[in-house]
Structures are given as C-alpha cells and as structure tokens.
Scaffold this active site. Structure first.
Site, PDB file in Angstrom:
ATOM      1  CB  SER A 156      -0.854   0.004   1.279  1.00 32.27           C
ATOM      2  OG  SER A 156      -1.397   1.287   1.509  1.00 32.27           O
ATOM      3  CE1 TYR A 169      -4.682  -2.053   4.941  1.00 36.26           C
ATOM      4  CE2 TYR A 169      -3.518   0.004   4.549  1.00 36.26           C
ATOM      5  CZ  TYR A 169      -4.159  -1.126   4.073  1.00 36.26           C
ATOM      6  OH  TYR A 169      -4.252  -1.336   2.715  1.00 36.26           O
TER       7      TYR A 169
HETATM    8  P1  NAD Z   1     -11.236  -6.254  -0.382  1.00 26.88           P
HETATM    9  O1  NAD Z   1     -11.808  -6.158   0.967  1.00 26.88           O
HETATM   10  O2  NAD Z   1     -12.139  -6.310  -1.555  1.00 26.88           O
HETATM   11  O3  NAD Z   1     -10.239  -7.490  -0.501  1.00 26.88           O
HETATM   12  C1  NAD Z   1      -9.593  -8.092   0.570  1.00 26.88           C
HETATM   13  C2  NAD Z   1      -9.747  -9.585   0.379  1.00 26.88           C
HETATM   14  O4  NAD Z   1      -8.977 -10.272   1.355  1.00 26.88           O
HETATM   15  C3  NAD Z   1     -11.208 -10.030   0.537  1.00 26.88           C
HETATM   16  O5  NAD Z   1     -11.550 -10.867  -0.542  1.00 26.88           O
HETATM   17  C4  NAD Z   1     -11.198 -10.797   1.848  1.00 26.88           C
HETATM   18  O6  NAD Z   1     -12.149 -11.842   1.889  1.00 26.88           O
HETATM   19  C5  NAD Z   1      -9.775 -11.333   1.845  1.00 26.88           C
HETATM   20  N1  NAD Z   1      -9.338 -11.718   3.181  1.00 26.88           N
HETATM   21  C6  NAD Z   1      -9.420 -11.011   4.326  1.00 26.88           C
HETATM   22  N2  NAD Z   1      -8.916 -11.712   5.352  1.00 26.88           N
HETATM   23  C7  NAD Z   1      -8.494 -12.891   4.834  1.00 26.88           C
HETATM   24  C8  NAD Z   1      -7.881 -14.040   5.380  1.00 26.88           C
HETATM   25  N3  NAD Z   1      -7.617 -14.099   6.688  1.00 26.88           N
HETATM   26  N4  NAD Z   1      -7.585 -15.068   4.554  1.00 26.88           N
HETATM   27  C9  NAD Z   1      -7.880 -15.018   3.233  1.00 26.88           C
HETATM   28  N5  NAD Z   1      -8.447 -13.943   2.669  1.00 26.88           N
HETATM   29  C10 NAD Z   1      -8.765 -12.909   3.452  1.00 26.88           C
HETATM   30  O7  NAD Z   1     -10.247  -5.003  -0.501  1.00 26.88           O
HETATM   31  P2  NAD Z   1      -9.043  -4.727  -1.523  1.00 26.88           P
HETATM   32  O8  NAD Z   1      -8.914  -3.245  -1.558  1.00 26.88           O
HETATM   33  O9  NAD Z   1      -9.219  -5.442  -2.781  1.00 26.88           O
HETATM   34  O10 NAD Z   1      -7.782  -5.284  -0.715  1.00 26.88           O
HETATM   35  C11 NAD Z   1      -6.837  -6.150  -1.290  1.00 26.88           C
HETATM   36  C12 NAD Z   1      -5.450  -5.756  -0.835  1.00 26.88           C
HETATM   37  O11 NAD Z   1      -5.137  -4.469  -1.373  1.00 26.88           O
HETATM   38  C13 NAD Z   1      -5.287  -5.637   0.681  1.00 26.88           C
HETATM   39  O12 NAD Z   1      -4.056  -6.193   1.078  1.00 26.88           O
HETATM   40  C14 NAD Z   1      -5.285  -4.145   0.901  1.00 26.88           C
HETATM   41  O13 NAD Z   1      -4.580  -3.785   2.057  1.00 26.88           O
HETATM   42  C15 NAD Z   1      -4.576  -3.689  -0.363  1.00 26.88           C
HETATM   43  N6  NAD Z   1      -4.768  -2.274  -0.671  1.00 26.88           N
HETATM   44  C16 NAD Z   1      -5.995  -1.787  -0.989  1.00 26.88           C
HETATM   45  C17 NAD Z   1      -6.128  -0.438  -1.273  1.00 26.88           C
HETATM   46  C18 NAD Z   1      -7.433   0.190  -1.636  1.00 26.88           C
HETATM   47  O14 NAD Z   1      -7.517   1.422  -1.709  1.00 26.88           O
HETATM   48  N7  NAD Z   1      -8.483  -0.567  -1.897  1.00 26.88           N
HETATM   49  C19 NAD Z   1      -5.020   0.411  -1.239  1.00 26.88           C
HETATM   50  C20 NAD Z   1      -3.783  -0.137  -0.906  1.00 26.88           C
HETATM   51  C21 NAD Z   1      -3.665  -1.480  -0.628  1.00 26.88           C
END
Ligand code: NAD
Length: 269
Positions: A156, A169
């Site tokens: 991130s 986080y």
């Molecule tokens: P999201 O909530 O759609 O996806 C997160 C996924 O992780 C979900 O499918 C959830 O079921 C899964 N998950 C959570 N805990 C879990 C576990 N213990 N075991 C297996 N799966 C698990 O949100 P996203 O934004 O797609 O997040 C994906 C990644 O991107 C994350 O690591 C998040 O930190 C990172 N990220 C997101 C953003 C953003 O703005 N959306 C920015 C930077 C980083």
C-alpha cells in the site's frame, strides 16, 4: 505452451489470495487474461470465489476456488497443496489478502492490532514462505519463464505514507516493505523474483465507507484526480509476474495516481 510474447503467462499456474473481491479478483482475472491457470483463494465467501472462477472460465481460462484463512499456517499449507494438486506447480503467487480495523490509538484494542497484523503481515509471511518452498521444489522451467518463480505482495502507499488512526494497517504494510525486500535479497540468486505493488486509493469494499463519507477529500490527495479501479492494479500484477518484468527484483511499484508525491506540499507546502 510458452509464447514469444513476454507479457504472456501461458503454461503457468498462479495463486492469488483474497481473490474473491476487489484487487485480488482483478489480479486473478488479469493473470488469467494473459494465459495463466489461476487458484482463487477466498476466506469465507465461496459464492463470490465461484463467480470469479466462472468469469475466468467464460473467457476461456482455467481457474479453481480454494478456501483458506491466510493467517493460519495449516490452512495456508493445505491451500498450496490443493492448488498444485489441481493446477500443477505454481509459477506465480500473489499475496493480496488484507483487512483494516481502524481506530484512534487510545481506542485501538489489542484484538484489532493482532487481527490486522495476523492477516496482512503474518499472512504475507506464511504465503511467501510456502511460495518459495514450492518454487524450489518445482525447479526451473525455462520453456515457460526465465524466473524460477514470481512472488508479488499487495502492499500500500501506507508502507511509506504515515496514516493516523490506522496505525495497525500502516505498521502491517511497513512490515511488508522490508519483508519483501529482505526476501528478494535472500532468494534472487535462485531465480525467484519478489516484488510488491503499492496501490493508493482503489475503489473496493475495504474503503467503501471512507469513500462514501469523504470522496472529495480523498480526491484532493490524488494529483491525477481519480480514485483507482481494481483493474488498474490487476494489470500491473499480471505484468510484474511476466517475463516482460524479468529484471525487476525487490521493487515496489506505486500505483497511486501520485498520492505518494505528498500533494499537500504543492506551492508553499
Ligand atoms: P477487499 O476487501 O475487496 O479485498 C480483501 C480480500 O482479502 C477479501 O476478498 C477478503 O475476503 C480477503 N481476506 C481477508 N482476510 C483474509 C484471510 N484471513 N484469509 C484469506 N483472505 C482474506 O479489498 P481490496 O482493496 O481489494 O484489498 C486487497 C489488498 O489491497 C489488501 O491487502 C489491501 O490492504 C490492499 N490495498 C488496498 C487499497 C485500496 O484502496 N483498496 C489500497 C492499498 C492497498
């Protein structure tokens, strides 16, 4: 089998954690789109994972859904075993699963701290360690890729940019930064490429509430003027996994519309 196009992943198998939604879903679709067979990991929603598998199959690809909680060692090991059993040895692993549990520091419970570190950082360790073991066991396949294996972490902008009220986080993503670089240093000589992608604000479930309440405020943090789509990140993951990115080792690709340029410092700061 292998294509002469270095952006293709034909003949390769990939595993994406947390792939039933958001960035993980888009990454799984993008990897399948360039020819990889994909294991779609999910923790608790088989319907959503099956929907991703269905989309990939509809487009002519091959995918399976695999349940596992990435913070649990036995489940991670079983997930890799099932993925390789059904798809063959893995060439690409994307550690994407992540959660947020936000609170002011005085109100952040130990449970909320531990939960975020367990999924985002310990999960990345468990998935990364098993990916490397499996790449080693598979051996080189120069007919499909120059690398022995490709491991990609979803980090991130907050591995770099401090984030008040989200210290669990930000600490987890800061941890991924040096987990990734240290692992890359350790295994590069074996032909394993370890890298990260660091998204800025991407429209997914993880930040749906924040976007609803503060969409205009968030945009002021993005010089490029738009919130990202999951596909913006999926395309980068597929490219990073391919031989087109073969000389990229131990790097974080920031995909954030310029968020990490600290736009508040434009002008006089
Ligand atoms: P999201 O909530 O759609 O996806 C997160 C996924 O992780 C979900 O499918 C959830 O079921 C899964 N998950 C959570 N805990 C879990 C576990 N213990 N075991 C297996 N799966 C698990 O949100 P996203 O934004 O797609 O997040 C994906 C990644 O991107 C994350 O690591 C998040 O930190 C990172 N990220 C997101 C953003 C953003 O703005 N959306 C920015 C930077 C980083």
């Amino acid at each position: 089998m292998a294509s002469t196009d270095p952006t293709r992943l034909d003949g390769q198998a990939a595993l994406v954690t947390g792939a039933s939604s958001g960035i993980g879903r888009a990454s799984a679709m993008a990897l399948a789109g360039v020819g990889a067979r994909v294991a779609v990991n999910y923790r608790g929603s088989p319907e959503q994972a099956d929907e991703v598998v269905g989309e990939i199959e509809k487009a002519g690809g091959r995918a399976i859904a695999v349940q596992a909680d990435v913070s649990k060692e036995d489940e991670v090991l079983a997930m890799f075993a099932e993925a390789e059993d059904k798809l063959g040895p893995l060439d690409v692993v994307v550690s994407n699963a992540g959660i947020q549990k936000d609170a002011k520091i005085g109100e952040m419970s130990l449970d909320d701290w531990n939960a975020v570190i367990a999924v985002n950082l310990t999960g990345a360790f468990l998935v990364g360690r098993e990916a490397i073991r499996r790449f080693r066991a598979k051996g080189r396949r120069p007919d499909v890729s120059r690398a022995l294996g490709k491991l990609i972490f979803d980090s991130s902008v907050h591995q770099l940019v401090p984030w008040a009220f989200h210290v669990n986080y930000a600490a987890s993503k800061g941890g991924i930064h040096l987990l990734m670089r240290s692992l890359a240093q350790e295994v590069a000589e074996e032909g394993i490429r370890v890298n990260s992608v660091a998204p800025g604000a991407i429209a997914t479930a993880i930040n749906a509430e924040e976007r609803q309440d503060n969409a205009d405020d968030i945009k002021t943090l993005i010089p490029y003027g738009r919130i990202g789509d999951p596909e913006d990140i999926g395309r980068i993951v597929a490219w990073l996994a391919s031989d087109a990115a073969d000389y990229i080792v131990g790097q974080t690709i920031f995909a954030d519309g310029g968020m990490s340029l600290y736009p508040g410092f434009r002008g006089n700061g």
